[in-house]
Design a protein around this motif. Structure first.
Motif, PDB file in Angstrom:
ATOM      1  N   ILE A   1      38.247 -35.096  13.339  1.00  0.00           N
ATOM      2  CA  ILE A   1      37.083 -34.975  12.457  1.00  0.00           C
ATOM      3  C   ILE A   1      36.979 -33.525  12.014  1.00  0.00           C
ATOM      4  O   ILE A   1      36.694 -32.635  12.814  1.00  0.00           O
ATOM      5  CB  ILE A   1      35.797 -35.425  13.176  1.00  0.00           C
ATOM      6  N   GLY A   2      37.242 -33.278  10.742  1.00  0.00           N
ATOM      7  CA  GLY A   2      37.195 -31.925  10.186  1.00  0.00           C
ATOM      8  C   GLY A   2      38.550 -31.483   9.693  1.00  0.00           C
ATOM      9  O   GLY A   2      39.517 -31.467  10.465  1.00  0.00           O
TER      10      GLY A   2
ATOM     11  N   ALA B   1      49.818 -41.481  15.973  1.00  0.00           N
ATOM     12  CA  ALA B   1      49.353 -41.948  14.671  1.00  0.00           C
ATOM     13  C   ALA B   1      48.028 -41.239  14.409  1.00  0.00           C
ATOM     14  O   ALA B   1      47.035 -41.467  15.117  1.00  0.00           O
ATOM     15  CB  ALA B   1      49.160 -43.463  14.680  1.00  0.00           C
ATOM     16  N   VAL B   2      48.008 -40.365  13.426  1.00  0.00           N
ATOM     17  CA  VAL B   2      46.864 -39.461  13.235  1.00  0.00           C
ATOM     18  C   VAL B   2      46.089 -39.809  11.979  1.00  0.00           C
ATOM     19  O   VAL B   2      46.668 -39.964  10.889  1.00  0.00           O
ATOM     20  CB  VAL B   2      47.332 -37.996  13.161  1.00  0.00           C
ATOM     21  N   THR B   3      44.776 -39.892  12.125  1.00  0.00           N
ATOM     22  CA  THR B   3      43.866 -40.038  10.989  1.00  0.00           C
ATOM     23  C   THR B   3      42.974 -38.817  10.942  1.00  0.00           C
ATOM     24  O   THR B   3      42.346 -38.470  11.956  1.00  0.00           O
ATOM     25  CB  THR B   3      43.000 -41.305  11.123  1.00  0.00           C
ATOM     26  N   LEU B   4      42.933 -38.163   9.806  1.00  0.00           N
ATOM     27  CA  LEU B   4      42.125 -36.944   9.634  1.00  0.00           C
ATOM     28  C   LEU B   4      40.969 -37.252   8.687  1.00  0.00           C
ATOM     29  O   LEU B   4      41.177 -37.609   7.521  1.00  0.00           O
ATOM     30  CB  LEU B   4      42.990 -35.814   9.074  1.00  0.00           C
ATOM     31  N   LEU B   5      39.737 -37.109   9.196  1.00  0.00           N
ATOM     32  CA  LEU B   5      38.538 -37.405   8.418  1.00  0.00           C
ATOM     33  C   LEU B   5      37.872 -36.101   7.971  1.00  0.00           C
ATOM     34  O   LEU B   5      37.590 -35.229   8.796  1.00  0.00           O
ATOM     35  CB  LEU B   5      37.546 -38.215   9.262  1.00  0.00           C
ATOM     36  N   GLU B   6      37.631 -35.968   6.685  1.00  0.00           N
ATOM     37  CA  GLU B   6      36.989 -34.769   6.126  1.00  0.00           C
ATOM     38  C   GLU B   6      35.883 -35.210   5.169  1.00  0.00           C
ATOM     39  O   GLU B   6      36.108 -36.034   4.286  1.00  0.00           O
ATOM     40  CB  GLU B   6      38.023 -33.917   5.386  1.00  0.00           C
ATOM     41  N   HIS B   7      34.671 -34.660   5.363  1.00  0.00           N
ATOM     42  CA  HIS B   7      33.540 -35.134   4.564  1.00  0.00           C
ATOM     43  C   HIS B   7      33.475 -34.534   3.158  1.00  0.00           C
ATOM     44  O   HIS B   7      32.773 -35.036   2.295  1.00  0.00           O
ATOM     45  CB  HIS B   7      32.215 -34.899   5.302  1.00  0.00           C
TER      46      HIS B   7
ATOM     47  N   ILE C   1      39.385 -35.623  18.216  1.00  0.00           N
ATOM     48  CA  ILE C   1      39.327 -34.161  18.174  1.00  0.00           C
ATOM     49  C   ILE C   1      38.232 -33.755  17.202  1.00  0.00           C
ATOM     50  O   ILE C   1      38.282 -34.096  16.018  1.00  0.00           O
ATOM     51  CB  ILE C   1      40.676 -33.556  17.733  1.00  0.00           C
ATOM     52  N   LEU C   2      37.246 -33.044  17.711  1.00  0.00           N
ATOM     53  CA  LEU C   2      36.153 -32.539  16.869  1.00  0.00           C
ATOM     54  C   LEU C   2      36.515 -31.143  16.383  1.00  0.00           C
ATOM     55  O   LEU C   2      36.590 -30.201  17.174  1.00  0.00           O
ATOM     56  CB  LEU C   2      34.838 -32.509  17.654  1.00  0.00           C
ATOM     57  N   ALA C   3      36.760 -31.017  15.088  1.00  0.00           N
ATOM     58  CA  ALA C   3      37.110 -29.731  14.474  1.00  0.00           C
ATOM     59  C   ALA C   3      36.260 -29.543  13.227  1.00  0.00           C
ATOM     60  O   ALA C   3      36.753 -29.193  12.158  1.00  0.00           O
ATOM     61  CB  ALA C   3      38.596 -29.696  14.136  1.00  0.00           C
TER      62      ALA C   3
ATOM     63  N   GLY D   1      31.860 -26.448   3.184  1.00  0.00           N
ATOM     64  CA  GLY D   1      31.824 -27.705   3.928  1.00  0.00           C
ATOM     65  C   GLY D   1      31.317 -27.606   5.343  1.00  0.00           C
ATOM     66  O   GLY D   1      31.159 -28.622   6.024  1.00  0.00           O
ATOM     67  N   SER D   2      31.032 -26.398   5.828  1.00  0.00           N
ATOM     68  CA  SER D   2      30.537 -26.221   7.205  1.00  0.00           C
ATOM     69  C   SER D   2      29.037 -26.494   7.239  1.00  0.00           C
ATOM     70  O   SER D   2      28.248 -25.670   6.795  1.00  0.00           O
ATOM     71  CB  SER D   2      30.820 -24.797   7.687  1.00  0.00           C
ATOM     72  N   ASP D   3      28.658 -27.652   7.762  1.00  0.00           N
ATOM     73  CA  ASP D   3      27.241 -28.022   7.750  1.00  0.00           C
ATOM     74  C   ASP D   3      26.636 -28.172   9.137  1.00  0.00           C
ATOM     75  O   ASP D   3      25.479 -28.566   9.283  1.00  0.00           O
ATOM     76  CB  ASP D   3      27.040 -29.314   6.955  1.00  0.00           C
TER      77      ASP D   3
END
Length: 410
Positions: free
Chosen positions: A7-8, A26-32, A154-156, A166-168
């Motif tokens: 996440i990030g 297997a990696v998924t990357l989530l970005e808001h 992973i929290l990033a 994007g840093s909220d």
């Protein structure tokens, strides 16, 4: 195949994704936000100060002093250069500061993006995470549109500095719901506010100086930190790299309603007080044909010279030969120990980094894994680790991101 959700999508998140995918996950990357690594583009004034050859525990600030050092032993300066060489980057170095050979932050970001694509990382942009739920031995990460099952998370998410990138601060809430303590985030590497009229009259001036920061606590004054370099005087207070270097201590103390002040020595190259005093005593003997303002303008910008004389109560056009020992001593104290009460800082929108975040006492430094929730990891600015100017905050992003992605694996 192990499933990892990150996440990030900043510097730490992209590094974690590359490390995790490189280990076979297997990696998924989530970005808001709509793009990855936006904040990275503005680092080093757009040149991206990747890291610094001079690595020492004193360059990092943390509630557990040895936490960053333990992590850096696993993945430090050398490993960072090897990592980016593997992505095709070349470097240039100046006094220990390392930059991409192109002098463009976009080169670093693009190298990371290419590797994410090569490693077949599943990128999900404009995806806002609402909740992380422990689900059996794994996790379920719920977003506004769907949910993702994973073996580890992973929290990033970053901190709160430079929110336009994007840093909220959303990662703090996610971490707290998983049982982690959050040390109050405050702005760091940021400008300081002061109501001193003398400073406001000298707004716009840049001058060499040494700033020493003090905090009133437990009934006495405590020295917090110091740095030397070019100090900028503004209409709201003081700025410049030396100010940034000590600002996190001011931010923290002010958040605790403590009294904070700085003392600025505008003659830092004169190393002893005796030498400084001798300089001012010599003014009336060697500059007999000049007035005090003319003499000081040989040392400082005129606006700053005027401020010093006014502060010391000395007429601007007093002949230098009439500057008696008492007045010379007062002028010396004014110039070399200029008192600046600190009333606040600029906001997170002007801060380069966040001080505070996830309490590292609950995190394993060698792997970035939570001590409270197995399979949960942290990387980057979300943690209570911040560095001084000079490539140290990016080094922390690479270090923590790599360790979180590797998850203790070699």
């Amino acid at each position: 195949m192990k499933k990892t959700v990150i996440i990030g999508g900043g510097a730490a998140g992209m590094t974690a994704a590359i490390a995790s995918a490189g280990a076979g996950d297997a990696v998924t990357l989530l970005e808001h936000s709509p793009q990855l690594g936006k904040k990275l583009l503005s680092t080093g004034n757009g040149r991206c100060n990747l890291t610094n050859r001079n690595q020492d525990a004193s360059f990092y600030r943390c509630s557990e002093a040895d936490f960053p050092e333990k992590a850096l032993r696993q993945f430090g300066f050398k490993e960072t250069l090897d990592f980016f060489r593997g992505l095709g980057l070349f470097f240039k170095e100046k006094e220990g500061y390392v930059y991409p050979r192109s002098s463009q932050a976009s080169s670093v970001r693009n190298a990371l993006l290419r590797e994410l694509e090569r490693r077949k990382v599943d990128l999900r942009l404009e995806t806002k995470v609402q909740e992380i739920v422990k689900h059996g031995k794994g996790f379920k990460v719920k977003t506004t549109e769907s949910s993702f099952a994973s073996d580890c998370v992973i929290l990033a998410c970053g901190g709160m500095s430079a929110p336009t990138t994007g840093s909220d601060g959303s990662g703090y809430g996610l971490s707290a719901k998983m049982g982690h303590r959050i040390i109050e985030p405050v702005p760091a590497l940021v400008q300081l506010h002061s109501s001193r009229t003398a400073l406001q009259k000298a707004a716009g001036v840049r001058a060499d100086g040494r700033i020493s920061l003090y905090i009133m606590e437990n009934g006495g004054r405590t020295f917090a930190g110091a740095d030397t370099g070019e100090i900028q005087l503004t209409d709201y207070g003081i700025s410049g790299i030396p100010v940034f270097q000590v600002s996190r201590y001011a931010s923290r103390a002010l958040s605790e309603n403590k009294q904070v002040w700085a003392e600025v020595d505008f003659l830092p190259e004169y190393t002893s007080i005796e030498t400084k005093q001798k300089l001012f005593r010599s003014i009336r003997l060697e500059k007999k044909g000049y007035d005090c303002l003319e003499v000081l303008c040989g040392l400082f910008p005129e606006k700053l010279a005027l401020a010093f004389l006014k502060e010391a109560g000395i007429p601007f056009h007093l002949p230098a030969k009439q500057l008696d020992e008492k007045r010379a001593e007062k002028l010396c104290r004014t110039v070399t120990c200029f008192l600046v009460p600190i009333s606040g800082t600029n906001s997170f929108s002007q801060a380069q980094v966040t001080a505070g975040g996830v309490d590292v006492r609950d995190v394993v430094p060698e792997s970035m894994e939570s001590k409270l929730v197995p399979g949960l990891y942290f990387a980057g600015e979300i943690l209570d680790v911040d560095g001084i100017c000079g490539g140290y905050n990016l080094q922390w992003a690479w270090t923590s991101g790599w360790l979180a992605g590797k998850q203790g694996r070699k």
